[in-house]
Design an enzyme around this catalytic site. Structure first.
Site, PDB file in Angstrom:
ATOM      1  N   HIS A  63       0.816  -1.337  -0.061  1.00  0.00           N
ATOM      2  CA  HIS A  63      -0.037  -0.012   0.063  1.00  0.00           C
ATOM      3  C   HIS A  63       0.925   1.258   0.100  1.00  0.00           C
ATOM      4  O   HIS A  63       0.535   2.270   0.618  1.00  0.00           O
ATOM      5  CB  HIS A  63      -0.747  -0.171   1.127  1.00  0.00           C
ATOM      6  CG  HIS A  63      -1.918  -1.069   1.309  1.00  0.00           C
ATOM      7  ND1 HIS A  63      -3.223  -0.746   0.760  1.00  0.00           N
ATOM      8  CD2 HIS A  63      -1.988  -2.351   1.579  1.00  0.00           C
ATOM      9  CE1 HIS A  63      -3.961  -2.140   0.910  1.00  0.00           C
ATOM     10  NE2 HIS A  63      -3.105  -2.941   1.466  1.00  0.00           N
TER      11      HIS A  63
ATOM     12  N   ASN B 150     -10.385  -2.555   2.993  1.00  0.00           N
ATOM     13  CA  ASN B 150      -9.848  -2.718   1.594  1.00  0.00           C
ATOM     14  C   ASN B 150     -11.364  -2.304   0.879  1.00  0.00           C
ATOM     15  O   ASN B 150     -12.312  -2.445   1.460  1.00  0.00           O
ATOM     16  CB  ASN B 150      -9.543  -3.891   1.095  1.00  0.00           C
ATOM     17  CG  ASN B 150      -8.122  -4.117   1.100  1.00  0.00           C
ATOM     18  OD1 ASN B 150      -7.292  -3.233   1.544  1.00  0.00           O
ATOM     19  ND2 ASN B 150      -7.539  -5.210   1.249  1.00  0.00           N
TER      20      ASN B 150
HETATM   21  C1  HEM Z   1      -7.963  -8.130   5.590  1.00  0.00           C
HETATM   22  C2  HEM Z   1      -6.714  -8.361   4.983  1.00  0.00           C
HETATM   23  C3  HEM Z   1      -5.875  -7.014   4.932  1.00  0.00           C
HETATM   24  C4  HEM Z   1      -6.434  -5.790   4.550  1.00  0.00           C
HETATM   25  C5  HEM Z   1      -7.994  -5.048   4.278  1.00  0.00           C
HETATM   26  C6  HEM Z   1      -5.147  -4.767   4.703  1.00  0.00           C
HETATM   27  C7  HEM Z   1      -5.333  -3.191   4.550  1.00  0.00           C
HETATM   28  C8  HEM Z   1      -4.253  -2.416   4.517  1.00  0.00           C
HETATM   29  C9  HEM Z   1      -4.195  -1.298   4.142  1.00  0.00           C
HETATM   30  C10 HEM Z   1      -5.544  -0.384   3.952  1.00  0.00           C
HETATM   31  C11 HEM Z   1      -3.043  -0.643   4.336  1.00  0.00           C
HETATM   32  C12 HEM Z   1      -2.545   0.572   4.098  1.00  0.00           C
HETATM   33  C13 HEM Z   1      -2.732   1.393   5.403  1.00  0.00           C
HETATM   34  C14 HEM Z   1      -2.219   2.849   4.965  1.00  0.00           C
HETATM   35  O1  HEM Z   1      -3.069   3.602   3.992  1.00  0.00           O
HETATM   36  O2  HEM Z   1      -1.262   3.450   5.597  1.00  0.00           O
HETATM   37  C15 HEM Z   1      -2.345  -1.697   4.746  1.00  0.00           C
HETATM   38  C16 HEM Z   1      -0.786  -1.808   4.933  1.00  0.00           C
HETATM   39  C17 HEM Z   1      -0.264  -2.939   5.589  1.00  0.00           C
HETATM   40  N1  HEM Z   1      -0.551  -4.147   5.766  1.00  0.00           N
HETATM   41 FE1  HEM Z   1      -2.314  -4.597   5.286  1.00  0.00          FE
HETATM   42  N2  HEM Z   1      -4.267  -5.726   4.696  1.00  0.00           N
HETATM   43  C18 HEM Z   1      -4.788  -6.977   5.148  1.00  0.00           C
HETATM   44  C19 HEM Z   1      -3.760  -8.054   5.334  1.00  0.00           C
HETATM   45  C20 HEM Z   1      -2.574  -8.091   6.081  1.00  0.00           C
HETATM   46  C21 HEM Z   1      -1.828  -8.878   6.513  1.00  0.00           C
HETATM   47  C22 HEM Z   1      -2.428 -10.481   6.756  1.00  0.00           C
HETATM   48  C23 HEM Z   1      -0.748  -8.390   6.844  1.00  0.00           C
HETATM   49  C24 HEM Z   1       0.429  -8.889   7.809  1.00  0.00           C
HETATM   50  C25 HEM Z   1       0.481  -9.990   8.281  1.00  0.00           C
HETATM   51  C26 HEM Z   1      -0.710  -6.985   6.535  1.00  0.00           C
HETATM   52  C27 HEM Z   1       0.342  -5.874   6.617  1.00  0.00           C
HETATM   53  C28 HEM Z   1       0.295  -4.857   6.278  1.00  0.00           C
HETATM   54  C29 HEM Z   1       1.470  -3.988   6.360  1.00  0.00           C
HETATM   55  C30 HEM Z   1       2.894  -4.422   7.060  1.00  0.00           C
HETATM   56  C31 HEM Z   1       1.289  -2.821   5.877  1.00  0.00           C
HETATM   57  C32 HEM Z   1       2.058  -1.536   5.628  1.00  0.00           C
HETATM   58  C33 HEM Z   1       1.703  -0.611   6.924  1.00  0.00           C
HETATM   59  C34 HEM Z   1       2.463   0.848   7.105  1.00  0.00           C
HETATM   60  O3  HEM Z   1       3.325   0.671   6.694  1.00  0.00           O
HETATM   61  O4  HEM Z   1       1.786   1.849   7.556  1.00  0.00           O
HETATM   62  N3  HEM Z   1      -1.930  -6.613   5.838  1.00  0.00           N
HETATM   63  N4  HEM Z   1      -2.941  -3.071   4.914  1.00  0.00           N
END
Ligand code: HEM
Length: 728
Positions: free
Chosen positions: A79, A152
């Site tokens: 993202h 999402n």
């Molecule tokens: C239901 C499933 C998931 C959704 C809806 C989702 C949604 C998101 C969103 C919207 C962001 C962006 C946040 C922003 O705008 O700063 C993000 C970032 C991220 N997601 Fe997910 N994600 C999902 C699953 C996962 C899983 C399973 C992991 C790890 C085990 C993960 C790890 C991360 C990481 C590391 C970031 C970067 C965050 C940052 O640097 O600020 N996500 N995710």
């Protein structure tokens, strides 16, 4: 500039950190505050004739270079590409029957929010309009602390267990040997993963649908995806999913439009959000809950903790209880949009987690990743700081801002300073959930069924949406060179629908499956097709409309339609052959002021607008007829299924540009709407009255044309094979 939310406590807090560089008689200083008299020449050994070495002693030069050298921080690991805005959240109905969270029960509150929208796979500088899932992350600055819904635009996920996340992301991101392709799912590794993980089938069908190419962040739904829980004052627990539904309806690009925009205007979605807010067309979403009482959690044929499943609305209706409005752009991208940091683990009293194995991993991962992106004191950064008091015994770490006065930094202490909060003081109380089991690395039975809902989704799409899924899969698999990858994937499609699998297999040159892996159950559900989310009242609010003119244009039609567009909240842009003034028919080019266009035909493309209108005028149309780019604008807008309006001499221009049998055009003063091409030969001031209610079959030109715009796209052109006959 429209700025709302002066009373918004988060904005007030941010204002303490904000300096206006324009309204200031400040002078440049070093970061340590000393006024700096020269920012252009490094202190050096030099005279009028000879330049000698630069001196390391120059603190101003070194500081400037040091600051520059360290400007970048790691981009988000996923993202990375996104944009954000401030807003407010308001309840219209209390959910106190299921939760005691203040933000979901107190209807008198206005809770400040910050939302960041994003793509998933591309890096920070990639294009907005690529085919991908979109992030929809909301931070609520509540009186009880920050609550983040990190969601999402698609309600399900590719995997069930967080331990698979690095794999799914590695497979989707650019391939390791050559870092290609950028921000694309159309490559071997992505589809290899999809085949090898049958649990991903449901989600990839969503990603291949129109949901993967939204027209605007303002026109997509948001889903918390994971299962959370709500706890009420009686101590009862319900499981819950969170849903955002946009006021403007759910709309998408067509693929050719998205592809072209990725090059023509890679910032399209960013600019779109900014433009709407600056114009006062504040985007709004209804906020909904789907709740399941604890004792009903096993009543479904899917596991309610499985993030690859939706809770069909027929079984668990959505209850809309609030509304969010985004009404303020950020002042500076980096400290706000780039430094905002979300955590699924950020919940407030009255809201809890569940045993959803994806959620539990996320609860670990987000905090962890903020440490490498922003450092341990990231929650002290202004954008992340809660608006309620923060007090504890955490100390130190890089970038610490807060100064805690006192002699103790531990609990319990002899002064009883900074004690834990009792429940009656708002202390978070964990729900005493019963847990029993054995330790094992396995998935329970219901987690092993992967195709029912992929079929349910596909069956629930309209005919034209199914056509789009087929084209998307054909495109994606055409980009996979490895026959193992596209051969297997087409085989997988037979687990969803045999006809779908056979069509794709023929198209991409894979062996054609002869039998379905399992017969399509034929069931459908509401709320899966995006056609279920047309706006309640047809609207053209915030739609970008290009008015194409050349010298000698019909000023009555041009002015009438332009004024009516503005009155309806749309955004008119005048486009012509040059950006210097254009003169109307009968206007003296020596004395007249002319009309200065916003852009010329080569500077923009039809892709950047929702609709085009061409007024008549003999000379104007004669000029446009000779201009290949003008013809291309019309043909491309037609091909991208956009409403086209034309009056007077422009009617035959549009007719000749499209040159398609099956389209009809106005011949008399009547208004003709044929496949969203709305024409009229009449051009009197009374022909261009403002449209009041947008209704189908209106007799006046403006209403009929605006209604066609409000439909977003004319899919009949596609269904009847008109758009595919045209080169654009
Ligand atoms: C239901 C499933 C998931 C959704 C809806 C989702 C949604 C998101 C969103 C919207 C962001 C962006 C946040 C922003 O705008 O700063 C993000 C970032 C991220 N997601 Fe997910 N994600 C999902 C699953 C996962 C899983 C399973 C992991 C790890 C085990 C993960 C790890 C991360 C990481 C590391 C970031 C970067 C965050 C940052 O640097 O600020 N996500 N995710």
């Amino acid at each position: 500039m429209v700025i709302r939310g002066g009373q918004n406590p988060k904005i007030k807090q941010l204002n303490q950190y904000t300096e206006d560089v324009h309204n200031s008689d400040a002078r440049i200083t070093s970061d340590y505050g000393v006024r700096n008299s020269n920012t252009d020449d490094w202190l050096k050994v030099v005279n009028e004739d000879k330049t000698g070495p630069m001196l390391l002693e120059d603190p101003f030069a070194r500081e400037k270079i040091h600051r520059f050298d360290h400007e970048r921080i790691p981009e988000r690991v996923v993202h990375a590409r996104g944009t954000g805005a401030h807003g407010t959240f308001k309840l219209f109905e209390s959910a106190e029957d299921v939760t005691y969270a203040g933000v979901l029960t107190d209807t008198s509150r206005e809770t400040p929010v910050f939302v960041r929208f994003s793509t998933v796979l591309g890096s920070r500088g990639s294009a907005d309009t690529v085919r991908d899932v979109r992030g929809f992350a909301t931070k609520f600055y509540t009186k009880e602390g920050n609550w983040d819904i990190v969601g999402n635009d698609i309600p399900v996920f590719f995997i069930q267990d967080a331990m698979k996340f690095p794999d799914v992301i590695h497979a989707g991101k650019p391939e390791p040997h050559n870092e290609v392709p950028q921000a694309q799912t159309a490559h071997n590794n992505f589809w290899d993963f999809q085949y090898l993980h049958s649990e991903a089938t449901h989600m990839f069908m969503w990603a291949m649908s129109d949901r993967g190419i939204p027209r605007s962040y303002r026109m997509m739904q948001g889903f918390g995806v994971n299962t959370f829980s709500l706890i009420n004052a009686k101590g009862e627990r319900h499981f819950v999913k969170f849903i955002w539904t946009p006021e403007l309806g759910v709309h998408s690009f067509v693929w050719d439009e998205a592809l072209k925009l990725a090059g023509q205007d890679p910032d399209f979605h960013r600019k779109d959000l900014h433009e709407a807010i600056e114009n006062g067309a504040f985007p709004k979403w209804k906020f909904g809950l789907q709740v399941i009482p604890e004792d009903k959690q096993d009543d479904f044929d899917f596991d309610i903790l499985d993030a690859t499943k939706v809770w069909p609305e027929e079984l668990v209706p959505i209850r809309y209880i609030g509304q969010m409005e985004l009404n303020r752009c950020v002042d500076e991208f980096f400290p706000e949009t780039e430094q905002v940091a979300f955590c699924t683990s950020h919940i407030v009293p009255g809201i809890g987690f569940s045993d959803d194995p994806l959620l539990q991993g996320r609860n670990f991962s987000y905090f962890d990743t903020q440490l490498s992106r922003l450092g341990i004191n990231w929650q002290e950064l202004p954008i992340n700081k809660p608006v309620c008091p923060v007090m504890n015994h955490h100390r130190d770490g890089q970038g610490r801002h807060k100064i805690s006065k006192g002699t103790v930094n531990y609990w319990p202490n002899r002064f009883e300073a900074v004690a834990p909060a009792k429940p009656e003081e708002g202390g978070y109380v964990d729900y005493p959930a019963k847990v029993a089991g054995i330790k094992a690395r396995m998935r329970s039975k219901k987690f092993q069924e992967h195709f029912n809902q992929a079929q349910l989704f596909y069956n629930s799409l309209s005919k034209v949406e199914k056509m789009h899924v087929m084209s998307a899969l054909s495109f994606e698999l055409d980009h996979c060179e490895d026959p193992v990858v596209y051969g297997r994937l087409t085989q997988r499609l037979a687990d969803i629908d045999l006809d779908l699998a056979q069509t794709i297999a023929k198209q991409v040159g894979a062996p054609v499956p002869q039998e379905s892996g399992r017969p399509n159950h034929g069931r459908t559900a509401k709320g899966l097709s995006q056609f279920d989310y047309m706006p309640e009242t047809p609207t053209i609010l915030s739609r970008r409309v290009a008015l194409i003119i050349a010298d000698g244009y019909d000023a009555v039609a041009y002015n009438g339609v332009k004024a009516a567009l503005s009155a309806a909240g749309a955004v008119p842009f005048t486009i012509s052959v040059r950006r210097s003034p254009i003169f109307a028919a009968g206007e003296d080019q020596g004395t007249g002021k002319g009309q200065k266009p916003d852009h010329h035909l080569e500077g923009m493309r039809s892709t950047m607008f929702d609709s085009i209108f061409v007024p008549g005028g003999v000379d104007s149309i004669a000029t446009l007829r000779k201009n290949g780019r003008a013809l291309h604008w019309v043909r491309e807008a037609f091909g991208h299924l956009k409403a086209i309006g034309a009056t007077g001499e422009a009617v035959s221009f549009v007719k000749d540009a499209c040159a398609l049998p099956g389209l009809s055009f106005a011949e008399t003063g009547d208004v003709v709407d044929s496949y969203g091409v709305v024409t009229s030969n009449e051009s009197k001031p009374e022909s261009f009255k403002e449209a009041v209610n947008l209704v189908k079959g209106a007799k006046d030109f403006v209403t009929a044309y605006f209604y066609a715009i409000s439909m977003h796209k004319n899919f009949d052109r596609e269904l009847d094979g008109l758009s595919s006959k045209l080169a654009f």
